[in-house]
Write a protein that holds these residues in place. Structure first.
Motif, short mmCIF file in Angstrom:
data_model
loop_
_atom_site.label_atom_id
_atom_site.label_comp_id
_atom_site.label_asym_id
_atom_site.label_seq_id
_atom_site.Cartn_x
_atom_site.Cartn_y
_atom_site.Cartn_z
N ILE A 214 15.49 3.17 6.72
CA ILE A 214 14.38 3.74 5.96
C ILE A 214 13.06 3.10 6.38
O ILE A 214 12.90 1.88 6.26
CB ILE A 214 14.62 3.59 4.44
N LYS A 215 12.18 3.96 6.88
CA LYS A 215 10.83 3.47 7.21
C LYS A 215 10.05 3.41 5.90
O LYS A 215 10.38 4.09 4.94
CB LYS A 215 10.15 4.45 8.16
N GLY B 129 8.01 -3.00 4.94
CA GLY B 129 8.61 -2.91 6.28
C GLY B 129 9.61 -1.77 6.39
O GLY B 129 9.52 -0.76 5.69
N THR B 130 10.58 -1.96 7.27
CA THR B 130 11.62 -0.96 7.50
C THR B 130 12.96 -1.51 7.05
O THR B 130 13.27 -2.68 7.33
CB THR B 130 11.69 -0.60 9.01
N PHE B 131 13.76 -0.68 6.38
CA PHE B 131 15.08 -1.15 5.96
C PHE B 131 16.10 -0.82 7.04
O PHE B 131 16.22 0.33 7.48
CB PHE B 131 15.51 -0.49 4.65
N LEU C 259 19.21 -6.33 6.94
CA LEU C 259 18.84 -7.18 8.07
C LEU C 259 17.59 -7.97 7.66
O LEU C 259 16.65 -7.41 7.11
CB LEU C 259 18.54 -6.29 9.29
N ASN C 260 17.61 -9.26 7.91
CA ASN C 260 16.45 -10.12 7.63
C ASN C 260 15.98 -10.06 6.17
O ASN C 260 14.78 -9.94 5.89
CB ASN C 260 15.26 -9.75 8.55
N ALA D 49 0.82 -1.22 0.00
CA ALA D 49 0.00 0.00 0.00
C ALA D 49 0.85 1.27 0.00
O ALA D 49 0.56 2.22 -0.73
CB ALA D 49 -0.93 -0.02 1.21
N SER D 50 1.91 1.28 0.81
CA SER D 50 2.71 2.51 0.93
C SER D 50 3.50 2.82 -0.36
O SER D 50 4.05 3.90 -0.49
CB SER D 50 3.67 2.39 2.11
#
Lengths: 307, 394
Positions: free
Chosen positions: B356-357, B363-365, B375-376, B294-295
């Protein structure tokens, strides 16, 4: 046994293409004593011409003509286009150097090779172009054919191998049963003596380039019907065609045919029975072995010169 | 005749040696201070032409879009340079470009190189010049991890997508758990990307009781007939991590030609719906279909407006992300250096400070604290549908 038959079929298919390329090398070497290293790139141009004509006729999924006619037109266009290209190359890259030291046309040939491959890359990019022959008549070229000891021999392979052999027979007839062929053989044997006997050497050489290049064009289409083509494909295929010509005995037409088939089978058997990683190593080792132990090839003759 | 052939080979050998010599690394020029109010340069290094041109064209369009939309918002003037590295030419173009960009003191960051071989070949040149690289697609594990005590990347090399050590197990787990394959053939193409991936997948499959056959083809192979002949008839899956999607298509067709029913499974290098579209095949990639996030709606709409003829793929979004990270690093460095970058290494020192949100891939980087990887990081698997389209299945 099935494994052996399948590998033999693989070798015969790619070997037929090598044989057609080798014939071009051998024809031109026979008449001009020139190793035409641009020949592999003429092959590449042929595959591109075929692709262009195929697209112009609606592409593999939706051709505007019957499939058999489509294949004939694509092949003929590539042969004619390459024949014209061969004449142009001879006229501008080799004829001015005909009386120069032998290294000069050789370097010119390498230059033409790079010119052709880089020009095609500049114009069309380096990406691969797929004829998508799988889509012709809903996969008929892949699914139709016949079975031999449970090995399916698809129509596309039959067309590839059959066309190559037909072209070889036509070439053999042209060279051995026509006046132009006789002139080619005379020029190959002794150019000066042939000229003194009234043979138009320039015409013979141009005809030789037409023949050799047309065969390369046909080979380009047969190759690209099965695998994608791209601007740099001529280098490796050309080298393998050259290797086939050396194995058969450069200058010998039956030698080029046999050399091509042997090379294709050697490549296939190496990949099948030994290693897929090093099949090129084996192919070029065969070339080196022939150069050392039998430089005249299988069918070539040793040049004996009186001093 | 023999003499002529010997001369011909000598000429060919000399030209190969000359080409190799030309591609050797050179020492980069020292960096100078650069005013942040001037136009700074970042360069996108990717195959724009060649068999992998589909990938580079997509990445470049997203890099341009990111620079044009993000840089002004951050108060930066940034020019995007581009460097073409056709995969058929090996690593030589990447090396030449690295020397060129290192010599330009206004080049403060590199997006790419996009392929692992190019990244490995040019990493030292960028490192000595203090230039940060963020690759959106080079996944070879040793670029950021020491494998057998050897790391091929440098401290200035980063990537915003996970490595083959994530891709390999993801593919292998899908093959064992979902496809329930018992016999698998794994190819490599004698270049870093596929060799690394093939090794990771093979070891995972073998450890899980799958019967693995390894085949290796030179990168120049065009006809796979004899390789197909070597594929055992009871094979369930062929892992084919090529960087040339038409080759995967040809291979799938040649399997059918020989009456073999194995499924072809490509890696991220084969992810090209226009070129590898054999129904029933699979590809893995490091990006999901972001049209479902969505974002990202505004970003996707803006990119489509700027590139109306292009299709949304998997290689572009991580490139947007890489530019976003690079611009943020530049902004942080400029703020710290009070408007004048003392050296471009200052950008490099701030890359890992970026988070980065609303990350474009969801998600978030955040960077891993141990390596220069995200990460992940996660890999996604797509199945090729009967109409050639890709459907996310894992």
């Amino acid at each position: 046994m099935q494994f052996f038959i399948q590998l033999s079929l693989d070798g015969l298919t790619i070997g037929s293409v090598y044989a057609l390329v080798a014939l071009g090398y051998t024809l031109i070497y026979g008449v001009l004593k020139l190793l035409n290293f641009a020949h592999g790139d003429v092959f590449m141009v042929g595959s591109f011409i075929g692709y262009g004509v195929l697209q112009a006729l609606g592409g593999a999924s939706d051709p505007v003509v019957p499939v058999w006619l489509l294949l004939v037109l694509v092949t003929l266009a590539a042969m004619v286009g390459c024949a014209v290209l061969g004449v142009v190359i001879e006229r501008f890259a080799y004829r001015p150097l005909r009386n120069a030291p032998r290294i000069a046309p050789l370097i010119s040939a390498l230059g033409v090779s790079f010119f052709l491959s880089n020009s095609m890359q500049l114009e069309f990019g380096a990406q691969q172009f797929n004829y998508a022959s799988y889509n012709l008549s809903g996969g008929a070229l892949y699914f139709h054919g016949f079975d031999l000891d449970h090995v399916h021999i698809p129509l596309l392979r039959i067309i590839t191998i059959g066309s190559a052999f037909a072209l070889m027979v036509v070439l053999w007839f042209l060279v051995n049963r026509t006046r132009t062929g006789k002139a080619m053989r005379a020029t190959s044997f002794d150019r000066e003596a042939a000229a003194m006997l009234g043979i138009d050497i320039d015409r013979v050489i141009v005809f030789t380039f037409i023949l050799g290049s047309a065969l390369a064009g046909a080979a380009g289409v047969m190759f690209a019907l099965r695998v994608p083509t791209f601007a740099a494909v001529g280098f490796t295929t050309g080298l393998k065609g050259f290797t086939a010509a050396v194995i058969g005995g450069i200058g010998s037409i039956p030698g080029a045919m046999v050399g091509g088939i042997l090379l294709g089978c050697a490549e296939s058997y190496t990949a099948g029975y030994w290693t897929t990683a090093w099949s090129d190593l084996v192919v070029f080792s065969i070339l080196i072995a022939f150069m050392i132990f039998r430089p005249q090839g299988l069918f070539g003759r040793v040049d004996i010169r009186k001093v | 005749m023999k003499k002529a052939i010997v001369v011909a080979f000598a000429v060919i050998a000399a030209s190969i040696v000359a080409t190799a010599a030309h591609g050797g690394p050179k020492v980069a020029v020292a960096s100078q201070s650069v005013s942040c109010s001037s136009t700074l340069k970042i360069a996108m290094v990717t195959p724009i032409t060649g068999a992998a041109g589909f990938l580079g064209t997509e990445q470049l369009s997203w890099a341009k879009y990111a620079v044009s939309t993000l840089a002004p918002k951050m108060g930066l003037k940034v020019q995007l340079l581009q460097g073409d590295t056709p995969v058929e030419q090996g690593a030589a173009p990447a090396l030449t470009l690295a020397q060129k960009f290192a010599a330009d003191s206004k080049v403060v960051g590199i997006i790419g190189p996009s392929t692992s071989g190019d990244a490995e070949a040019s990493a030292q040149t960028y490192y000595h010049a203090g230039i940060a690289q963020i690759s959106p697609s080079a996944t070879d594990t040793p670029l950021t991890y020491a494998v057998n005590g050897k790391k091929l990347g440098t401290p200035t090399f980063f990537r915003d997508v996970p490595a083959n050590n994530v891709e390999g197990p993801t593919i292998a787990a899908y093959i064992t758990n979902t496809l329930k394959a018992k016999n698998v053939v794994v190819f490599d193409f004698q270049e870093p990307y596929s060799q690394g991936l093939a090794a990771t997948i093979s070891s995972y499959l073998t450890a899980h009781g799958v019967n693995v056959t390894r085949l290796s083809a030179p990168n120049t192979t065009t006809d796979y007939s004899s390789y197909v002949t070597k594929v055992p008839s009871n094979t369930n899956v062929v892992v084919f991590p090529t960087q040339q999607p038409p080759a995967a298509q040809t291979f799938a067709e040649q399997l059918v030609e020989q009456g073999k029913s194995a499924v072809v499974f490509g890696g991220d290098g084969a992810d090209a719906p226009a070129q590898f579209k054999y129904p029933g095949g699979y590809v893995a990639n490091f990006a999901p279909d972001i049209s479902g996030i969505a974002s990202d709606a505004g970003i996707v709409a803006g990119w489509k407006k700027a590139n109306p003829t292009m299709t949304l793929g998997s290689f572009g979004p991580p490139t947007y992300g890489a530019v976003q990270i690079m611009l943020n690093a530049i902004k942080i460095a400029c703020a710290k250096d009070k408007g004048t970058l003392k050296s471009r290494a200052d950008v490099f020192h701030n890359v890992k400070k970026v988070t980065i949100k609303n990350w474009i891939l969801g998600g978030t980087f955040k960077w891993s604290t141990k390596t220069n990887d995200p990460l992940n990081g996660h890999f996604y698997i797509f199945k090729i549908q009967s109409n050639g389209s890709y459907k996310l299945v894992n």
